[in-house]
Design an enzyme around this catalytic site. Structure first.
Site, PDB file in Angstrom:
ATOM      1  N   ASP A  97       0.864  -1.168   0.000  1.00 27.86           N
ATOM      2  CA  ASP A  97       0.000   0.000   0.000  1.00 27.86           C
ATOM      3  C   ASP A  97       0.905   1.224   0.000  1.00 27.86           C
ATOM      4  O   ASP A  97       1.819   1.319   0.816  1.00 27.86           O
ATOM      5  CB  ASP A  97      -0.812  -0.019   1.307  1.00 27.86           C
ATOM      6  CG  ASP A  97      -2.208   0.494   1.131  1.00 27.86           C
ATOM      7  OD1 ASP A  97      -2.363   1.489   0.422  1.00 27.86           O
ATOM      8  OD2 ASP A  97      -3.120  -0.102   1.720  1.00 27.86           O
ATOM      9  N   ASP A 193      -3.152   4.402  -2.623  1.00 28.19           N
ATOM     10  CA  ASP A 193      -4.185   4.956  -1.757  1.00 28.19           C
ATOM     11  C   ASP A 193      -4.795   6.235  -2.362  1.00 28.19           C
ATOM     12  O   ASP A 193      -4.056   7.080  -2.896  1.00 28.19           O
ATOM     13  CB  ASP A 193      -3.523   5.301  -0.406  1.00 28.19           C
ATOM     14  CG  ASP A 193      -4.508   5.643   0.675  1.00 28.19           C
ATOM     15  OD1 ASP A 193      -5.332   4.779   1.011  1.00 28.19           O
ATOM     16  OD2 ASP A 193      -4.457   6.776   1.192  1.00 28.19           O
ATOM     17  N   GLU A 249      -6.900   2.775  -5.555  1.00 27.27           N
ATOM     18  CA  GLU A 249      -8.115   3.061  -4.801  1.00 27.27           C
ATOM     19  C   GLU A 249      -8.632   4.396  -5.329  1.00 27.27           C
ATOM     20  O   GLU A 249      -8.025   5.438  -5.097  1.00 27.27           O
ATOM     21  CB  GLU A 249      -7.833   3.174  -3.308  1.00 27.27           C
ATOM     22  CG  GLU A 249      -9.123   3.315  -2.521  1.00 27.27           C
ATOM     23  CD  GLU A 249      -8.959   3.991  -1.172  1.00 27.27           C
ATOM     24  OE1 GLU A 249      -9.818   3.790  -0.324  1.00 27.27           O
ATOM     25  OE2 GLU A 249      -7.988   4.750  -0.980  1.00 27.27           O
ATOM     26  N   HIS A 310     -10.364  -3.323   5.202  1.00 27.28           N
ATOM     27  CA  HIS A 310     -10.124  -2.704   6.511  1.00 27.28           C
ATOM     28  C   HIS A 310     -10.905  -1.404   6.653  1.00 27.28           C
ATOM     29  O   HIS A 310     -10.851  -0.776   7.702  1.00 27.28           O
ATOM     30  CB  HIS A 310      -8.621  -2.434   6.680  1.00 27.28           C
ATOM     31  CG  HIS A 310      -8.130  -1.382   5.736  1.00 27.28           C
ATOM     32  ND1 HIS A 310      -8.021  -1.606   4.376  1.00 27.28           N
ATOM     33  CD2 HIS A 310      -7.763  -0.102   5.930  1.00 27.28           C
ATOM     34  CE1 HIS A 310      -7.606  -0.491   3.804  1.00 27.28           C
ATOM     35  NE2 HIS A 310      -7.431   0.429   4.712  1.00 27.28           N
ATOM     36  N   ASP A 311     -11.595  -0.970   5.596  1.00 29.25           N
ATOM     37  CA  ASP A 311     -12.330   0.297   5.644  1.00 29.25           C
ATOM     38  C   ASP A 311     -13.838   0.119   5.774  1.00 29.25           C
ATOM     39  O   ASP A 311     -14.579   1.098   5.725  1.00 29.25           O
ATOM     40  CB  ASP A 311     -12.074   1.108   4.360  1.00 29.25           C
ATOM     41  CG  ASP A 311     -10.726   1.791   4.386  1.00 29.25           C
ATOM     42  OD1 ASP A 311     -10.214   2.044   5.493  1.00 29.25           O
ATOM     43  OD2 ASP A 311     -10.178   2.059   3.305  1.00 29.25           O
TER      44      ASP A 311
END
Ligand code: NOJ
Length: 534
Positions: A97, A193, A249, A310-311
């Protein structure tokens, strides 16, 4: 030969909660390395690591203070290198990431930038005399006043996550150096990200609000002019190295915007949250999204498939905490067209965690929501409900390797009060049970790997009727059909030809030759037998 990532299934590891190798209560590289055999056995091909760089962890590592260091909670550079070697040794690729949009406010660059208006790095970040109305994605204003130099700086997320000014070529150069460093270390690609946020409108026009005047429309602070050229530059730089993979993302619900970010010299793929964060267990909605994706992505773009991260809330919890539904969703994710990303713990059916104690909440988004709610006059109880809705702690609890002791998470246990119902999902209990969710994931992953129509096929058709989604995928001479019953009722389906069943959870197949009965929330994967005429 197709690129490796086109046929891969990725597994997201949320590092602090995955596996603690040194007993300090926090997941780390030693821990992840010790679980590589588990991952190999599960059948995944690539790992997506959440940020592991040095960070004060206001937002769990998405606030990086040194891009060249491994955060000491997660181990040493040596531990990282061993992990990469061991993963590669098992044929598992690793993507990292990377947060290019913002740094931690503790990063040296920002410390220098904020030291004086004349500092050479002043322009590395976004400074203004007056704030405009842009809102942070975590709530509240996106501008923070800095007393030293009497200006405001811009932060799309927490005030400790300061947005870089990508209009400045020195910023680009510094970040390309970072990218090079990690590629040289053997990383196989990046998850970028919030990559559509890199540029903001430099006339700083106010954002409009929706019709009800409640939600801000982020018109001027993402997807701005020049962003696609910048994406091309990043992709070109990364793809100088052979065989590297880029997933972006891109925070947008608009498929036509999403589409612009991948294919044709841009990112390889982007996440599609329209499918990924779908709230309801609703076949018709899902079908519409699958069709919309297929239609928008006609020109050689490849979709992604995920249902948790994880979000967000875990899909098993969003869909009623039911294992039969979790199996159905897994079947869709691992057989439909797209690159699947499994979130750690979903394969054992881990559930969401909700806290009744605000002091136990760790997520900055949840905590910010709580404070804002109190400020607006809400009571503690009301604010806690709002905070739990926003908090992403729900899906970040430690991987339940062993339900009783949470192996490795016993000291400094950040989740000591994980409630009993979460103990339902224990990895060890599922290992040897052929009917467990874990065994089902393994079967699906093996099947996907074995059949070219599943891992590389295109849709021959994609249908929906009466809560049933059906699709056929073909590649080379192989054709595989998947029928998914999203209803709580049994459904009979008529078969047009003889079939060879590849996977089914229901053993009570109807005896009639050309009819098959699916139980509620059950799927079947089959091959049509080709009649050979003599
Ligand atoms: C997206 C990440 O997935 C999320 O966890 C983070 O809070 C924001 N980007 C900001 O970096």
């Amino acid at each position: 030969m197709d690129k490796w990532w086109k046929q891969s299934t990725f597994y997201e590891i949320y590092i602090p909660s995955f596996m603690d190798g040194n007993g300090d209560g926090i997941g780390d590289f030693q821990g992840i390395t010790s679980k590589l055999d588990y991952l190999k056995e599960l059948g995944i091909d690539g790992i997506w690591l959440t940020p592991f760089y040095e960070s004060p962890k206001v937002d769990n590592g998405y606030d990086i203070s040194d891009y060249y260091k491994i955060d000491s909670d997660y181990g040493t550079m040596g531990d990282f290198e061993t992990f990469i070697q061991e993963a590669h040794h098992r044929g598992i690729r690793v993507i990292a990431d990377l947060v290019l949009n913002h740094t931690s406010s503790e990063h040296q660059w920002f410390q220098e930038s904020k030291s004086s208006r004349n500092h050479p790095k002043r322009d590395w970040y976004i400074w203004r005399d007056e704030p405009n109305n842009w809102e942070s994605f975590f709530g509240g204003s996106a501008w923070e006043y800095d007393k030293t130099t009497k200006q405001y700086y811009y932060h799309a997320f927490a005030r400790e996550q300061v947005d870089l000014n990508w209009h400045n070529p020195e910023v680009k150069k510094a970040m390309f150096d970072v990218i090079k460093f990690w590629l040289d270390k053997g990383i196989d690609g990046f998850r970028l990200d919030v990559i559509n946020f890199l540029k903001v409108n430099d006339s700083f026009l106010n954002n409009p609000f929706d019709e009800k005047k409640q939600e801000q429309i982020h018109l001027h602070d993402k997807d701005q002019e020049g962003i696609l050229l910048l994406i091309e530059e990043i992709a070109k730089f990364v793809h100088q190295y052979p065989d590297k993979f880029l997933v972006g993302e891109v925070g947008s619900e608009n498929l036509n915007i999403l589409k612009q970010y991948s294919g044709n010299n841009k990112l390889d793929v982007v996440f599609n949250f329209n499918i990924g964060s779908i709230e309801e267990f609703d076949a018709s909605q899902l079908y519409q999204q699958l069709v919309a994706t297929e239609e928008t992505y006609k020109e050689c773009q490849i979709p992604t498939l995920f249902f948790s991260s994880h979000d967000m809330s875990r899909h098993i919890s969003r869909f009623g905490n039911r294992e039969d539904r979790a199996k159905l969703v897994a079947t869709l994710m691992l057989t439909a067209k797209g690159i699947p990303f499994i979130y750690n713990g979903d394969e054992i059916g881990m559930r969401d965690w909700i806290t009744d104690d605000i002091n136990k909440m760790k997520d900055i988004q949840g905590i910010t929501a709580y404070k804002l709610a109190l400020k607006e006059g809400k009571s503690h109880d009301e604010a806690l409900i709002i905070a739990n809705e926003k908090s992403r702690d729900k899906s970040r609890t430690p991987m339940q390797w062993n339900g009783n002791t949470y192996a490795g998470f016993s000291t400094n246990e950040p989740w000591i009060n994980v409630p009993a119902e979460l103990h339902l999902a224990i990895m060890e209990d599922q290992q040897d049970d052929p009917n467990s969710l874990l065994s089902f994931y393994k079967k699906l992953l093996r099947l996907r790997k074995k059949h070219v129509a599943l891992h590389a096929g295109n849709y021959e058709y994609l249908h929906y009727k009466d809560d049933i989604i059906t699709f056929a995928k073909t590649k080379q001479s192989e054709k595989i059909v998947v029928v998914l019953n999203f209803s709580d009722e049994k459904k009979s389906i008529e078969l047009k030809s003889q079939i060879h069943i590849l996977l089914l959870t229901n053993k009570n197949i109807s005896k009639e030759e050309n009819v098959i009965t699916l139980l509620s929330n059950e799927a079947i994967i089959y091959k049509e037998k080709i009649r050979i005429c003599e």
